[in-house]
Design a protein around this motif. Structure first.
Motif, PDB file in Angstrom:
ATOM      1  N   GLY A  57      39.137  48.562  49.701  1.00 21.05           N
ATOM      2  CA  GLY A  57      40.373  48.987  50.326  1.00 21.05           C
ATOM      3  C   GLY A  57      40.719  50.444  50.133  1.00 21.05           C
ATOM      4  N   ARG A  58      39.982  51.137  49.224  1.00 20.17           N
ATOM      5  CA  ARG A  58      40.247  52.552  48.946  1.00 20.17           C
ATOM      6  C   ARG A  58      41.687  52.779  48.474  1.00 20.17           C
ATOM      7  NH1 ARG A  58      35.072  53.991  48.402  1.00 20.17           N
ATOM      8  NH2 ARG A  58      33.860  53.537  50.270  1.00 20.17           N
ATOM      9  N   VAL A  59      42.224  51.822  47.744  1.00 21.19           N
ATOM     10  CA  VAL A  59      43.585  51.937  47.236  1.00 21.19           C
ATOM     11  C   VAL A  59      43.551  52.727  45.925  1.00 21.19           C
ATOM     12  CG1 VAL A  59      45.618  50.656  46.454  1.00 21.19           C
ATOM     13  CG2 VAL A  59      44.179  49.727  48.282  1.00 21.19           C
ATOM     14  N   PRO A  60      44.388  53.751  45.760  1.00 20.83           N
ATOM     15  CA  PRO A  60      44.396  54.525  44.515  1.00 20.83           C
ATOM     16  C   PRO A  60      44.744  53.658  43.305  1.00 20.83           C
ATOM     17  CG  PRO A  60      45.641  55.644  46.249  1.00 20.83           C
ATOM     18  CD  PRO A  60      45.347  54.280  46.760  1.00 20.83           C
ATOM     19  N   VAL A  61      44.238  54.044  42.150  1.00 23.46           N
ATOM     20  CA  VAL A  61      44.459  53.269  40.921  1.00 23.46           C
ATOM     21  C   VAL A  61      45.947  53.100  40.634  1.00 23.46           C
ATOM     22  CG1 VAL A  61      44.157  53.278  38.408  1.00 23.46           C
ATOM     23  CG2 VAL A  61      42.235  53.851  39.896  1.00 23.46           C
ATOM     24  N   ALA A  62      46.720  54.170  40.811  1.00 24.67           N
ATOM     25  CA  ALA A  62      48.159  54.084  40.536  1.00 24.67           C
ATOM     26  C   ALA A  62      48.832  53.054  41.438  1.00 24.67           C
ATOM     27  CB  ALA A  62      48.815  55.451  40.718  1.00 24.67           C
ATOM     28  N   THR A  63      48.383  52.977  42.698  1.00 27.16           N
ATOM     29  CA  THR A  63      48.952  52.008  43.627  1.00 27.16           C
ATOM     30  C   THR A  63      48.515  50.599  43.274  1.00 27.16           C
ATOM     31  OG1 THR A  63      48.933  53.671  45.375  1.00 27.16           O
ATOM     32  CG2 THR A  63      49.174  51.380  46.055  1.00 27.16           C
ATOM     33  N   VAL A  64      47.261  50.444  42.860  1.00 30.23           N
ATOM     34  CA  VAL A  64      46.777  49.135  42.400  1.00 30.23           C
ATOM     35  C   VAL A  64      47.629  48.635  41.243  1.00 30.23           C
ATOM     36  CG1 VAL A  64      44.852  47.904  41.310  1.00 30.23           C
ATOM     37  CG2 VAL A  64      44.414  49.521  43.175  1.00 30.23           C
ATOM     38  N   LYS A  65      47.942  49.529  40.319  1.00 31.79           N
ATOM     39  CA  LYS A  65      48.771  49.153  39.176  1.00 31.79           C
ATOM     40  C   LYS A  65      50.147  48.687  39.628  1.00 31.79           C
ATOM     41  CE  LYS A  65      50.391  50.914  34.706  1.00 31.79           C
ATOM     42  NZ  LYS A  65      50.354  52.075  33.768  1.00 31.79           N
ATOM     43  N   GLU A  66      50.725  49.388  40.607  1.00 34.18           N
ATOM     44  CA  GLU A  66      52.045  49.006  41.122  1.00 34.18           C
ATOM     45  C   GLU A  66      51.985  47.646  41.810  1.00 34.18           C
ATOM     46  OE1 GLU A  66      55.500  50.687  44.179  1.00 34.18           O
ATOM     47  OE2 GLU A  66      53.667  51.852  43.820  1.00 34.18           O
ATOM     48  N   VAL A  67      50.964  47.447  42.642  1.00 35.40           N
ATOM     49  CA  VAL A  67      50.816  46.177  43.356  1.00 35.40           C
ATOM     50  C   VAL A  67      50.663  45.022  42.371  1.00 35.40           C
ATOM     51  CG1 VAL A  67      49.295  44.850  44.865  1.00 35.40           C
ATOM     52  CG2 VAL A  67      49.860  47.207  45.440  1.00 35.40           C
ATOM     53  N   LEU A  68      49.790  45.188  41.390  1.00 39.75           N
ATOM     54  CA  LEU A  68      49.553  44.112  40.420  1.00 39.75           C
ATOM     55  C   LEU A  68      50.788  43.847  39.569  1.00 39.75           C
ATOM     56  CD1 LEU A  68      45.893  44.892  39.304  1.00 39.75           C
ATOM     57  CD2 LEU A  68      46.694  43.239  41.002  1.00 39.75           C
ATOM     58  N   GLY A  69      51.581  44.889  39.346  1.00 39.98           N
ATOM     59  CA  GLY A  69      52.835  44.690  38.624  1.00 39.98           C
ATOM     60  C   GLY A  69      53.753  43.737  39.370  1.00 39.98           C
ATOM     61  N   PRO A  77      61.194  35.832  43.358  1.00 43.66           N
ATOM     62  CA  PRO A  77      60.765  34.747  44.248  1.00 43.66           C
ATOM     63  C   PRO A  77      59.460  35.114  44.943  1.00 43.66           C
ATOM     64  CG  PRO A  77      63.064  35.330  44.632  1.00 43.66           C
ATOM     65  CD  PRO A  77      62.496  36.386  43.746  1.00 43.66           C
ATOM     66  N   ARG A  78      58.755  34.101  45.422  1.00 43.57           N
ATOM     67  CA  ARG A  78      57.440  34.335  46.013  1.00 43.57           C
ATOM     68  C   ARG A  78      57.489  35.316  47.183  1.00 43.57           C
ATOM     69  NH1 ARG A  78      54.303  29.473  48.812  1.00 43.57           N
ATOM     70  NH2 ARG A  78      55.042  28.462  46.918  1.00 43.57           N
ATOM     71  N   ALA A  79      58.450  35.130  48.085  1.00 43.84           N
ATOM     72  CA  ALA A  79      58.528  36.006  49.266  1.00 43.84           C
ATOM     73  C   ALA A  79      58.768  37.450  48.859  1.00 43.84           C
ATOM     74  CB  ALA A  79      59.629  35.525  50.203  1.00 43.84           C
ATOM     75  N   ILE A  80      59.613  37.663  47.841  1.00 43.55           N
ATOM     76  CA  ILE A  80      59.900  39.023  47.383  1.00 43.55           C
ATOM     77  C   ILE A  80      58.680  39.613  46.687  1.00 43.55           C
ATOM     78  CG2 ILE A  80      61.374  40.434  45.918  1.00 43.55           C
ATOM     79  CD1 ILE A  80      62.750  39.257  48.385  1.00 43.55           C
ATOM     80  N   ARG A  81      57.995  38.811  45.877  1.00 43.69           N
ATOM     81  CA  ARG A  81      56.774  39.292  45.214  1.00 43.69           C
ATOM     82  C   ARG A  81      55.735  39.701  46.238  1.00 43.69           C
ATOM     83  NH1 ARG A  81      54.952  34.710  41.108  1.00 43.69           N
ATOM     84  NH2 ARG A  81      53.305  36.203  40.615  1.00 43.69           N
ATOM     85  N   LEU A  82      55.566  38.881  47.253  1.00 41.83           N
ATOM     86  CA  LEU A  82      54.588  39.177  48.295  1.00 41.83           C
ATOM     87  C   LEU A  82      54.976  40.437  49.050  1.00 41.83           C
ATOM     88  CD1 LEU A  82      52.153  38.505  50.021  1.00 41.83           C
ATOM     89  CD2 LEU A  82      53.582  36.930  51.318  1.00 41.83           C
ATOM     90  N   GLY A  83      56.245  40.523  49.464  1.00 43.04           N
ATOM     91  CA  GLY A  83      56.691  41.686  50.208  1.00 43.04           C
ATOM     92  C   GLY A  83      56.598  42.962  49.399  1.00 43.04           C
ATOM     93  N   ALA A  84      57.033  42.905  48.138  1.00 45.84           N
ATOM     94  CA  ALA A  84      57.005  44.097  47.294  1.00 45.84           C
ATOM     95  C   ALA A  84      55.580  44.564  47.058  1.00 45.84           C
ATOM     96  CB  ALA A  84      57.695  43.809  45.965  1.00 45.84           C
ATOM     97  N   ALA A  85      54.680  43.617  46.860  1.00 50.61           N
ATOM     98  CA  ALA A  85      53.279  43.982  46.641  1.00 50.61           C
ATOM     99  C   ALA A  85      52.670  44.586  47.895  1.00 50.61           C
ATOM    100  CB  ALA A  85      52.483  42.752  46.205  1.00 50.61           C
ATOM    101  N   MET A  86      52.954  43.998  49.052  1.00 53.22           N
ATOM    102  CA  MET A  86      52.410  44.525  50.305  1.00 53.22           C
ATOM    103  C   MET A  86      52.960  45.913  50.598  1.00 53.22           C
ATOM    104  SD  MET A  86      50.480  42.068  51.690  1.00 53.22           S
ATOM    105  CE  MET A  86      50.539  42.016  53.459  1.00 53.22           C
TER     106      MET A  86
END
Length: 215
Positions: A57-69, A77-86
Motif C-alpha cells: 500500500g506504500r503507507v508511511p510508517v507514521a500513518t501505519v502507526k496511527e491506523v493500527l492505533g 464502537p466498531r463503525a467509529i474504529r473502522l472509519g477512523a482507521a480508514m
C-alpha cells in the motif's frame, strides 16, 4: 516462537521487526529473560498486516502507526474504529473552497447524496476524506467542461453501494472484531486497486465489443 522464527515466517528482517517494536507498531513479546522474548501467532498476523500496508500500500510508517492505533482502540464502537482507521490512510488535500468549480462540485455531490438518501454520508461531509475526494474529482471534470453531476454519478454510486455491501458481508465472516477491522484496512489498500483494475478490464472489453480493434 523466537525472533528469528518470527522473521523467517513473516518474511520481515529481525532488524525491521525490532524497529516496529521500538515504534510501537508491534506489541512486545513475552519476556523470557533479559535478552530473549517469545512471540505468537498474533504477532505474526500483525507483522503481515504491517508489511502489506507498507510494501504493497506504500503507507508511511507514521500513518501505519496511527491506523493500527485506531484498530486496537477497544473503547470505540466498531463503525467509529473502522472509519477512523480508514480516514488515517493517505487522502487528497483539502480543496480550495473559494474555487467556483469546487463550490459547484459541492452542490452536485450534496444533490447526489440527497438523491440516494445517504443521510449518514451527509452527516459526515465536513470530516469525510471520501467526500472530499469526490468533490475534488467532480471539480476537475467541471473545470475541463464536463458536467459530471448528480444524475451521471448516481448509477456509479449505486454500484459502489452494492460493492460496499459485499465488502461488509465478507468482513463479517471473520470471527473477531480485530480481524474484521484489519480486513477492512487491507480492503482499503488492496481492494481498491483490484476494483480499479477490474474497471479498466471491463472498459477494455466493452470498448472492443463496440468498436473492435481497427476503428
Amino acid at each position: 516462537m523466537r525472533l528469528a522464527e518470527l522473521s523467517e515466517r513473516s518474511g520481515v528482517s529481525t532488524a525491521t521487526i525490532k524497529y516496529y517494536l521500538r515504534e510501537g507498531l508491534l506489541a512486545p513479546g513475552r519476556q523470557i529473560n533479559t535478552t530473549t522474548a517469545e512471540y505468537d501467532e498474533e504477532h505474526l498476523r500483525r507483522l503481515r498486516l504491517i508489511r502489506a500496508m507498507i510494501q504493497v500500500g506504500r503507507v508511511p510508517v507514521a500513518t501505519v502507526k496511527e491506523v493500527l492505533g485506531h484498530v486496537d482502540d477497544d473503547s470505540l464502537p466498531r463503525a467509529i474504529r473502522l472509519g477512523a482507521a480508514m480516514w488515517a490512510l493517505p487522502q487528497v488535500p483539502e480543496p480550495d473552497q473559494d474555487d467556483e468549480y469546487v463550490q459547484a462540485a459541492h452542490q452536485e455531490v450534496t444533490a447526489l447524496l440527497d438523491q440516494l438518501g445517504w443521510e449518514n454520508a451527509k452527516q459526515l461531509t465536513t470530516i469525510s476524506p471520501a467526500y472530499r475526494s469526490l468533490v475534488v474529482a467532480v471539480a476537475a471534470f467541471r473545470r475541463l467542461g464536463y458536467g459530471f453531476g448528480a444524475e451521471l454519478l448516481a448509477p456509479y454510486a449505486e454500484l459502489m453501494h452494492r460493492t460496499a455491501v459485499l465488502d461488509l458481508d465478507n468482513m463479517e465472516t471473520y470471527p473477531s472484531q480485530a480481524e474484521r477491522i484489519e480486513f477492512a484496512i487491507l480492503g482499503a489498500i488492496l481492494n481498491e486497486p483490484i476494483l480499479q483494475a477490474l474497471h479498466r478490464l471491463a472498459q477494455e472489453e466493452e470498448s472492443t465489443r463496440r468498436y473492435g480493434f481497427d476503428e
